[in-house]
Design a protein around this motif. Structure first.
Motif, PDB file in Angstrom:
ATOM      1  N   TRP A   1     -22.524 -42.180 123.721  1.00  0.00           N
ATOM      2  CA  TRP A   1     -22.850 -43.271 122.812  1.00  0.00           C
ATOM      3  C   TRP A   1     -23.771 -44.257 123.530  1.00  0.00           C
ATOM      4  N   ALA A   2     -23.434 -44.559 124.794  1.00  0.00           N
ATOM      5  CA  ALA A   2     -24.259 -45.479 125.575  1.00  0.00           C
ATOM      6  C   ALA A   2     -25.620 -44.858 125.892  1.00  0.00           C
TER       7      ALA A   2
ATOM      8  N   VAL B   1     -17.159 -35.307 114.666  1.00  0.00           N
ATOM      9  CA  VAL B   1     -16.171 -35.671 113.648  1.00  0.00           C
ATOM     10  C   VAL B   1     -15.133 -36.618 114.243  1.00  0.00           C
ATOM     11  N   ASP B   2     -14.532 -36.209 115.359  1.00  0.00           N
ATOM     12  CA  ASP B   2     -13.589 -37.069 116.074  1.00  0.00           C
ATOM     13  C   ASP B   2     -13.521 -36.602 117.519  1.00  0.00           C
ATOM     14  N   VAL B   3     -12.723 -37.269 118.320  1.00  0.00           N
ATOM     15  CA  VAL B   3     -12.673 -36.961 119.751  1.00  0.00           C
ATOM     16  C   VAL B   3     -12.166 -35.546 119.990  1.00  0.00           C
ATOM     17  N   SER B   4     -11.157 -35.126 119.230  1.00  0.00           N
ATOM     18  CA  SER B   4     -10.614 -33.777 119.412  1.00  0.00           C
ATOM     19  C   SER B   4     -11.653 -32.713 119.078  1.00  0.00           C
ATOM     20  N   ALA B   5     -12.393 -32.952 117.993  1.00  0.00           N
ATOM     21  CA  ALA B   5     -13.401 -31.981 117.576  1.00  0.00           C
ATOM     22  C   ALA B   5     -14.539 -31.893 118.575  1.00  0.00           C
ATOM     23  N   ALA B   6     -14.729 -32.942 119.390  1.00  0.00           N
ATOM     24  CA  ALA B   6     -15.777 -32.899 120.410  1.00  0.00           C
ATOM     25  C   ALA B   6     -15.522 -31.794 121.419  1.00  0.00           C
ATOM     26  N   LEU B   7     -14.261 -31.410 121.590  1.00  0.00           N
ATOM     27  CA  LEU B   7     -13.911 -30.320 122.510  1.00  0.00           C
ATOM     28  C   LEU B   7     -14.314 -28.962 121.954  1.00  0.00           C
ATOM     29  N   HIS B   8     -14.768 -28.929 120.707  1.00  0.00           N
ATOM     30  CA  HIS B   8     -15.174 -27.676 120.076  1.00  0.00           C
ATOM     31  C   HIS B   8     -16.623 -27.330 120.383  1.00  0.00           C
TER      32      HIS B   8
ATOM     33  N   GLN C   1     -31.756 -24.785 114.859  1.00  0.00           N
ATOM     34  CA  GLN C   1     -30.990 -25.523 115.858  1.00  0.00           C
ATOM     35  C   GLN C   1     -30.108 -26.570 115.199  1.00  0.00           C
ATOM     36  N   THR C   2     -29.000 -26.860 115.869  1.00  0.00           N
ATOM     37  CA  THR C   2     -28.140 -27.965 115.472  1.00  0.00           C
ATOM     38  C   THR C   2     -28.286 -29.073 116.511  1.00  0.00           C
ATOM     39  N   TRP C   3     -28.702 -30.238 116.048  1.00  0.00           N
ATOM     40  CA  TRP C   3     -28.734 -31.420 116.907  1.00  0.00           C
ATOM     41  C   TRP C   3     -27.571 -32.309 116.517  1.00  0.00           C
ATOM     42  N   VAL C   4     -27.082 -33.070 117.473  1.00  0.00           N
ATOM     43  CA  VAL C   4     -25.936 -33.932 117.216  1.00  0.00           C
ATOM     44  C   VAL C   4     -26.269 -35.373 117.554  1.00  0.00           C
ATOM     45  N   VAL C   5     -25.994 -36.254 116.602  1.00  0.00           N
ATOM     46  CA  VAL C   5     -26.107 -37.694 116.848  1.00  0.00           C
ATOM     47  C   VAL C   5     -24.856 -38.123 117.612  1.00  0.00           C
ATOM     48  N   PRO C   6     -24.986 -38.801 118.750  1.00  0.00           N
ATOM     49  CA  PRO C   6     -23.813 -39.144 119.574  1.00  0.00           C
ATOM     50  C   PRO C   6     -22.973 -40.252 118.951  1.00  0.00           C
ATOM     51  N   ARG C   7     -22.410 -39.984 117.802  1.00  0.00           N
ATOM     52  CA  ARG C   7     -21.549 -40.939 117.126  1.00  0.00           C
ATOM     53  C   ARG C   7     -20.338 -40.212 116.552  1.00  0.00           C
ATOM     54  N   CYS C   8     -19.164 -40.792 116.706  1.00  0.00           N
ATOM     55  CA  CYS C   8     -17.942 -40.238 116.130  1.00  0.00           C
ATOM     56  C   CYS C   8     -17.805 -40.684 114.678  1.00  0.00           C
ATOM     57  N   GLY C   9     -17.021 -39.937 113.906  1.00  0.00           N
ATOM     58  CA  GLY C   9     -16.869 -40.223 112.490  1.00  0.00           C
ATOM     59  C   GLY C   9     -16.440 -41.643 112.195  1.00  0.00           C
ATOM     60  N   PHE C  10     -15.485 -42.183 112.979  1.00  0.00           N
ATOM     61  CA  PHE C  10     -14.986 -43.519 112.684  1.00  0.00           C
ATOM     62  C   PHE C  10     -16.071 -44.589 112.849  1.00  0.00           C
TER      63      PHE C  10
ATOM     64  N   LEU D   1      -6.881 -33.260 127.832  1.00  0.00           N
ATOM     65  CA  LEU D   1      -8.318 -33.494 128.019  1.00  0.00           C
ATOM     66  C   LEU D   1      -8.843 -34.615 127.143  1.00  0.00           C
ATOM     67  N   TRP D   2      -7.996 -35.138 126.270  1.00  0.00           N
ATOM     68  CA  TRP D   2      -8.438 -36.150 125.308  1.00  0.00           C
ATOM     69  C   TRP D   2      -9.005 -37.397 125.981  1.00  0.00           C
ATOM     70  N   PRO D   3      -8.332 -37.989 126.985  1.00  0.00           N
ATOM     71  CA  PRO D   3      -8.892 -39.200 127.622  1.00  0.00           C
ATOM     72  C   PRO D   3     -10.270 -38.971 128.238  1.00  0.00           C
ATOM     73  N   GLY D   4     -10.419 -37.834 128.936  1.00  0.00           N
ATOM     74  CA  GLY D   4     -11.716 -37.532 129.540  1.00  0.00           C
ATOM     75  C   GLY D   4     -12.791 -37.324 128.490  1.00  0.00           C
ATOM     76  N   THR D   5     -12.402 -36.666 127.391  1.00  0.00           N
ATOM     77  CA  THR D   5     -13.362 -36.430 126.308  1.00  0.00           C
ATOM     78  C   THR D   5     -13.810 -37.738 125.681  1.00  0.00           C
ATOM     79  N   LEU D   6     -12.872 -38.660 125.488  1.00  0.00           N
ATOM     80  CA  LEU D   6     -13.219 -39.958 124.934  1.00  0.00           C
ATOM     81  C   LEU D   6     -14.211 -40.684 125.840  1.00  0.00           C
ATOM     82  N   SER D   7     -14.012 -40.571 127.144  1.00  0.00           N
ATOM     83  CA  SER D   7     -14.937 -41.208 128.090  1.00  0.00           C
ATOM     84  C   SER D   7     -16.338 -40.632 127.963  1.00  0.00           C
ATOM     85  N   VAL D   8     -16.410 -39.295 127.836  1.00  0.00           N
ATOM     86  CA  VAL D   8     -17.717 -38.650 127.699  1.00  0.00           C
ATOM     87  C   VAL D   8     -18.385 -39.057 126.390  1.00  0.00           C
ATOM     88  N   VAL D   9     -17.595 -39.121 125.304  1.00  0.00           N
ATOM     89  CA  VAL D   9     -18.141 -39.534 124.005  1.00  0.00           C
ATOM     90  C   VAL D   9     -18.717 -40.942 124.091  1.00  0.00           C
TER      91      VAL D   9
END
Length: 631
Positions: A342-343, A301-308, A361-370, A330-338
């Protein structure tokens, strides 16, 4: 009656238990600002650093063991960690506090500990000798004693109550057990120090390696390659493996050692399957991995939600997502991982659960909402969704359900693009919006006569409008496109078309108390709603609940049946056991065994059928209404 030394003295403190570190921190701070600070302030600083590093070791091992997308093929116990186990292990770090307090007491009893040198090679030799000669056999026999009827019933049962070994399981034990373990850890350290060989680096190394190996044994992922033991056979008696320790949790009469199977072999408690099972899991490379019957294809959903994510903080993921100020660093590090993911551009397994004997199972596409709203990104996103669908088809998955933005109409026509491109798909592609529409419609008052609908010509808006007009409900459809409105109106029966009314401004609903929001509305636009209005919504992100004199419903959601198993994380902001309606729609599709794709426009005639099927399978609607009363 609670057995003596089974409960922790601070078990009712909650988060306030961490205030027990306060005196250590106070001494360190005082020593930095006062020249005549406490003499033992350096020792307090070392205790705090060691405690922080121990917590970090457990957290990193927990993250690693829950990275299903990396190590699901080498899992030993394929069962998932559920909410019950997570709650039971919530205070796994009690032992770190206990040993910090005992270390401070030891500092007063043995003052020479405050003046240890940084390094002493002889200390490491003495430490290793004492560990092998004293700590290992002592732990072995104490462990066997704890498996006696009385001690196991009153103390050791807690550790074995966790069905799936996890790094946090290593710390989940009663007070008495950790008092014993503290003594076992302390003997080599204190012994080497009394010999005059102690050092600060020795204490750091022993405590951290001790925790590292404990987490290794409980990680539930086989990380030790079997080739090492084939090359050096005797090495298998000097260091245990996650497989070796997991067998103790399956057969509690065997494999009692601390880290060295040598003592199990010497005292005839070695599980005969240890080496064979280790080789099988280590060399299997996923040949026995379970194939899911159902896949929910989600997105970040967004970078913050990635920590969930469960592999970040397990306890945080086990509660509905909410913004936590402690996670901001942890937000900067999380953004780097996201961005790295993506790459990397690969869909990864996020979580799973079992329902009616079928793996979901839940699979996740490595893309943020924006990223879904960037015009140049649409082709790449569709490519990843398509690859996930083809992968599911190849594995033998029966149903794959698309979450929120993954089925955006402008992106891929609600999944139609993939079905058209691959007409021979065996996996059924489902957007789940039929059940979403059913949830919204069944949340409306039975006697409703008029509703105001935004996002009226969208996939969901169209279905809701057509359904309501057939039931003689007047629908005020907010749209500036007369062509789109007429297209929807022509789909309604002739005698019902007059129930659909086009409006172009929010002011037209100033007397309507039932709003169905499918397109985001601003606080100013909400102000046109009369007092007591109920806002139902299917818009992402949800609208801001600013009106205290109105009622706001959450996004459409359903509660999974009570017999769901292995579920250990919440779906974004949903409560435990609750999933978005589109997710539940895919589950119903699987349980009913339907063989059609549910893509594109919603079949209005199937709304009631899907709703009844969901209820039949125990998937229940969630009363998620938030009332805001006027002050």
């Amino acid at each position: 009656m609670v057995a003596p030394l089974s409960a922790w003295p601070w078990e009712n403190f909650g988060r306030f238990k961490y205030l027990l570190y306060g005196p250590f921190l106070a001494k360190v701070v005082r020593s930095r600002f006062q020249e005549d600070g406490p003499e033992d302030s350096n020792w307090c600083l070392h205790i705090l650093i060691i405690c922080a590093l121990r917590g970090l070791i457990h957290q990193l091992w927990s993250s690693y063991s829950n990275m299903l997308f990396l190590k699901r093929n080498r899992r030993i116990v394929h069962q998932g960690v559920d909410f019950k186990q997570i709650d039971m292990e919530w205070d796994w770090d009690n032992f770190i506090i206990l040993q910090a307090l005992i270390a401070s007491i030891a500092c007063y009893i043995f003052p020479f500990l405050e003046n240890l040198p940084l390094w002493n090679t002889k200390g490491f030799i003495a430490l290793l000798t004492l560990h092998m000669a004293v700590s290992e056999p002592l732990y072995y026999w104490m462990h066997r004693c704890f498996h006696g009827n009385h001690l196991f019933t009153h103390y050791h049962y807690l550790h074995h109550s966790s069905p799936v070994p996890q790094p946090f399981t290593a710390g989940n034990a009663t007070l008495l057990e950790h008092l014993v373990l503290t003594g076992i850890i302390g003997i080599p350290i204190l012994g080497a120090s009394l010999m005059g060989y102690g050092s600060i680096s020795m204490i750091y190394a022993y405590v951290l390696i001790f925790d590292f190996l404990r987490c290794l044994g409980h990680c539930n992922v086989e990380v030790v390659p079997y080739q090492i033991f084939e090359t050096i056979p005797f090495l298998r008696y000097l260091i245990y493996t996650p497989t070796y320790h997991s067998l103790h949790h399956q057969d509690m009469r065997t494999n009692f050692c601390l880290f060295m199977p040598l003592f199990d072999s010497f005292w005839k408690t070695l599980n005969g399957k240890s080496w064979e099972l280790h080789k099988k899991i280590s060399s299997n490379l996923g040949k026995s991995a379970r194939v899911p019957d159902f896949v929910f294809l989600a997105h970040v959903v967004d970078v913050s939600a990635a920590l969930h994510a469960p592999f970040v903080f397990r306890s945080f993921a086990a509660m509905p997502f909410s913004t936590n100020l402690l996670l901001i660093p942890l937000w900067p590090g999380t953004l780097s991982v996201v961005l790295m993911m993506w790459a990397w551009s690969k869909t990864f397994v996020y979580s799973f659960y079992q329902l009616r004997g079928r793996l979901h199972q839940t699979w996740v596409v490595p893309r943020c909402g924006f990223q879904y709203f960037l015009p140049f990104a649409s082709e790449g996103i569709n490519k990843h969704i398509e690859q996930a669908i083809l992968r599911a088809d190849k594995l033998g998955v029966k149903v794959i359900s698309l979450a929120a933005l993954n089925k955006n109409e402008a992106l891929n026509g609600g999944g139609t693009l993939f079905v058209n491109n691959h007409p021979n798909l065996k996996v059924r592609v489902v957007h789940g919006n039929t059940l979403t529409a059913a949830v919204i419609l069944n949340d409306l008052p039975k006697d409703v006569e008029e509703v105001f609908l935004t996002g009226a010509t969208s996939k969901l808006g169209r279905a809701i409008a057509l359904y309501l007009c057939r039931r003689r409900v007047r629908v005020l459809m907010l749209t500036t496109s007369g062509e789109r409105f007429q297209k929807v109106q022509k789909e309604a029966p002739m005698d019902c078309q007059s129930n659909l009314v086009q409006v172009t401004k929010h002011q037209a609903a100033r007397n309507c108390k039932t709003w169905i929001v499918g397109k985001w509305i601003t606080p100013r636009q909400q102000s046109w709603a009369p007092r007591g209005t109920h806002f139902h919504q299917f818009v992402v992100p949800p609208i801001l609940p600013i009106r205290r004199d109105c009622i706001y419903s959450d996004l459409a959601a359903m509660r999974l049946p009570d017999d769901v198993q292995e579920l250990g994380c919440c779906e974004y902001t949903m409560e435990r056991g609750v999933v978005h309606a589109c997710h539940a729609g895919g589950v119903v599709h699987l349980l009913e065994g339907w063989t059609h794709h549910e893509v594109g426009a919603i079949d209005v005639d199937r709304i009631d059928l899907v709703w009844d099927s969901a209820l039949k399978h125990g998937i229940r609607p969630v009363s998620s209404t938030k009332a805001k009363t006027s002050q």
